[in-house]
Design a protein around this motif. Structure first.
Motif, short mmCIF file in Angstrom:
data_model
loop_
_atom_site.label_atom_id
_atom_site.label_comp_id
_atom_site.label_asym_id
_atom_site.label_seq_id
_atom_site.Cartn_x
_atom_site.Cartn_y
_atom_site.Cartn_z
N LEU A 1 0.82 -1.21 0.00
CA LEU A 1 0.00 0.00 0.00
C LEU A 1 0.85 1.26 0.00
O LEU A 1 0.48 2.27 -0.60
CB LEU A 1 -0.97 -0.01 1.18
N THR A 2 2.01 1.22 0.64
CA THR A 2 2.92 2.36 0.60
C THR A 2 3.41 2.60 -0.82
O THR A 2 3.44 3.74 -1.30
CB THR A 2 4.11 2.13 1.55
N LEU A 3 3.80 1.54 -1.49
CA LEU A 3 4.27 1.69 -2.87
C LEU A 3 3.17 2.20 -3.79
O LEU A 3 3.39 3.06 -4.64
CB LEU A 3 4.81 0.36 -3.39
N ILE A 4 1.97 1.66 -3.63
CA ILE A 4 0.85 2.12 -4.46
C ILE A 4 0.56 3.60 -4.20
O ILE A 4 0.33 4.37 -5.13
CB ILE A 4 -0.40 1.25 -4.21
N THR A 5 0.63 4.01 -2.94
CA THR A 5 0.42 5.42 -2.60
C THR A 5 1.49 6.30 -3.22
O THR A 5 1.20 7.39 -3.72
CB THR A 5 0.39 5.61 -1.06
N LEU A 6 2.74 5.84 -3.21
CA LEU A 6 3.82 6.62 -3.81
C LEU A 6 3.61 6.82 -5.30
O LEU A 6 4.07 7.81 -5.87
CB LEU A 6 5.17 5.95 -3.55
N VAL A 7 2.92 5.91 -5.94
CA VAL A 7 2.61 6.06 -7.37
C VAL A 7 1.38 6.96 -7.54
O VAL A 7 1.35 7.84 -8.41
CB VAL A 7 2.37 4.69 -8.03
N LYS A 8 0.36 6.75 -6.72
CA LYS A 8 -0.90 7.45 -6.92
C LYS A 8 -0.83 8.94 -6.59
O LYS A 8 -1.50 9.74 -7.25
CB LYS A 8 -1.99 6.79 -6.08
N VAL A 9 -0.02 9.34 -5.61
CA VAL A 9 0.03 10.75 -5.24
C VAL A 9 0.50 11.62 -6.40
O VAL A 9 -0.16 12.62 -6.74
CB VAL A 9 0.88 10.96 -3.96
N PRO A 10 1.62 11.30 -7.06
CA PRO A 10 2.01 12.14 -8.21
C PRO A 10 0.99 12.09 -9.36
O PRO A 10 0.77 13.10 -10.04
CB PRO A 10 3.35 11.56 -8.67
N LEU A 11 0.37 10.94 -9.57
CA LEU A 11 -0.64 10.85 -10.63
C LEU A 11 -1.85 11.72 -10.32
O LEU A 11 -2.39 12.39 -11.21
CB LEU A 11 -1.06 9.40 -10.84
N LYS A 12 -2.28 11.73 -9.06
CA LYS A 12 -3.42 12.58 -8.68
C LYS A 12 -3.04 14.06 -8.78
O LYS A 12 -3.85 14.89 -9.18
CB LYS A 12 -3.88 12.26 -7.25
N ALA A 13 -1.80 14.38 -8.41
CA ALA A 13 -1.34 15.77 -8.53
C ALA A 13 -1.36 16.20 -9.99
O ALA A 13 -1.77 17.33 -10.32
CB ALA A 13 0.06 15.91 -7.95
N ARG A 14 -0.97 15.32 -10.88
CA ARG A 14 -1.00 15.62 -12.32
C ARG A 14 -2.44 15.85 -12.78
O ARG A 14 -2.72 16.78 -13.53
CB ARG A 14 -0.36 14.47 -13.11
N GLU A 15 -3.36 14.97 -12.33
CA GLU A 15 -4.77 15.14 -12.70
C GLU A 15 -5.31 16.48 -12.23
O GLU A 15 -6.04 17.17 -12.96
CB GLU A 15 -5.62 14.03 -12.09
N LEU A 16 -4.96 16.86 -10.99
CA LEU A 16 -5.42 18.14 -10.47
C LEU A 16 -4.84 19.29 -11.30
O LEU A 16 -5.52 20.28 -11.57
CB LEU A 16 -5.03 18.29 -9.00
N TRP A 17 -3.61 19.18 -11.67
CA TRP A 17 -2.97 20.23 -12.46
C TRP A 17 -3.66 20.36 -13.82
O TRP A 17 -3.92 21.46 -14.29
CB TRP A 17 -1.49 19.92 -12.64
N LEU A 18 -3.96 19.22 -14.44
CA LEU A 18 -4.60 19.26 -15.75
C LEU A 18 -6.05 19.74 -15.69
O LEU A 18 -6.57 20.25 -16.68
CB LEU A 18 -4.54 17.88 -16.40
N SER A 19 -6.71 19.59 -14.56
CA SER A 19 -8.11 20.02 -14.44
C SER A 19 -8.25 21.37 -13.74
O SER A 19 -9.34 21.74 -13.33
CB SER A 19 -8.91 18.96 -13.69
N ARG A 20 -7.17 22.10 -13.64
CA ARG A 20 -7.19 23.38 -12.93
C ARG A 20 -8.08 24.40 -13.64
O ARG A 20 -8.26 24.32 -14.86
CB ARG A 20 -5.78 23.91 -12.77
N PRO A 21 -8.63 25.35 -12.88
CA PRO A 21 -9.42 26.41 -13.51
C PRO A 21 -8.53 27.23 -14.45
O PRO A 21 -7.35 27.43 -14.19
CB PRO A 21 -9.88 27.27 -12.33
N GLY A 22 -9.10 27.65 -15.53
CA GLY A 22 -8.34 28.45 -16.48
C GLY A 22 -7.70 27.63 -17.57
O GLY A 22 -7.15 28.17 -18.52
N LYS A 23 -7.77 26.33 -17.47
CA LYS A 23 -7.24 25.47 -18.52
C LYS A 23 -8.18 25.55 -19.70
O LYS A 23 -9.39 25.67 -19.53
CB LYS A 23 -7.12 24.03 -18.02
N LYS A 24 -7.66 25.46 -20.88
CA LYS A 24 -8.48 25.54 -22.09
C LYS A 24 -9.58 24.50 -22.05
O LYS A 24 -9.32 23.33 -21.81
CB LYS A 24 -7.64 25.29 -23.33
N ALA A 25 -10.78 24.92 -22.32
CA ALA A 25 -11.90 23.99 -22.41
C ALA A 25 -11.81 23.26 -23.74
O ALA A 25 -11.25 23.77 -24.71
CB ALA A 25 -13.22 24.72 -22.30
N GLY A 26 -12.34 22.10 -23.78
CA GLY A 26 -12.37 21.36 -25.02
C GLY A 26 -11.09 20.60 -25.30
O GLY A 26 -10.86 20.18 -26.42
#
Length: 195
Positions: A48-73
């Motif tokens: 579970l520690t290893l899975i968390t170490l992978v998921k945290v950066p992936l979730k951070a990337r998702e949040l970055w890509l879905s940030r307000p002001g990002k081009k729609a479409g």
């Protein structure tokens, strides 16, 4: 060698007293739990520690890509982008045991060692998934422990938990007291029911 074989004969002669319905049944079950639970919990913790170490950066990337002001479409992620998290998790879980088997001399897995014997008995008497998970932990732990120690040396994570240790010990002792009292009450109720 003779003393060891004599001791083994004595232990095997007592084995029947630990079977179901025998005088040492409860003791045998508690000993089995004490033997199995630590490696299972270590396996779950490592995985579970290893899975968390992978998921945290992936979730951070998702949040970055879905940030307000990002081009729609923007185009939806393709199959490859959706497969990346799963591939990363599989790779992170597979890499430590592979590296451990190739690079690290693991005394726990030597043919004549207790760990090898233990894994053999688990494979014979348990679910294949349990045997695989424990085998994974014994191969992965020697690789991951030095990495974790180095990470703590650099970040001093455990230093921040030292102030909480007395409170946790107090809480643990309180739970043991409650658990002991509960067992006393249950034993008394069971003995009253028997009469």
């Amino acid at each position: 060698d003779r003393k060891a074989s004599d001791l083994l004969k004595q232990i095997e002669a007592q084995a029947e007293t630990f079977a179901d319905g025998q005088p040492n049944e409860d003791l045998g079950k508690r000993a089995l739990r004490a033997t199995l639970i630590p490696p299972i919990s270590m396996t779950l913790s490592l995985a579970l520690t290893l899975i968390t170490l992978v998921k945290v950066p992936l979730k951070a990337r998702e949040l970055w890509l879905s940030r307000p002001g990002k081009k729609a479409g923007s185009p939806a992620p393709g199959r490859l982008a959706r497969a990346v998290p799963l591939v990363l998790i599989v790779a992170v879980l597979a890499l430590p045991p592979v590296v451990g088997a190739m690079v690290i001399d693991n005394p726990y897995l030597e043919e004549d060692g207790a760990g090898h014997y233990f894994l053999g008995r688990i494979k014979e008497n348990s679910h294949i998934g349990t045997a695989w998970a424990l085998n994974w932990a014994l191969h992965a732990q020697p690789v991951l422990l030095p990495l974790g120690l180095e990470l703590d040396r650099r970040l001093s994570v455990f230093r921040y938990f030292e102030s909480a240790v007395p409170r946790l010990e107090h809480w643990d002792n309180a739970l043991v007291t409650v658990s002991s009292r509960f067992n006393e009450v249950m034993n008394k109720a069971n003995s009253d029911d028997a009469h």
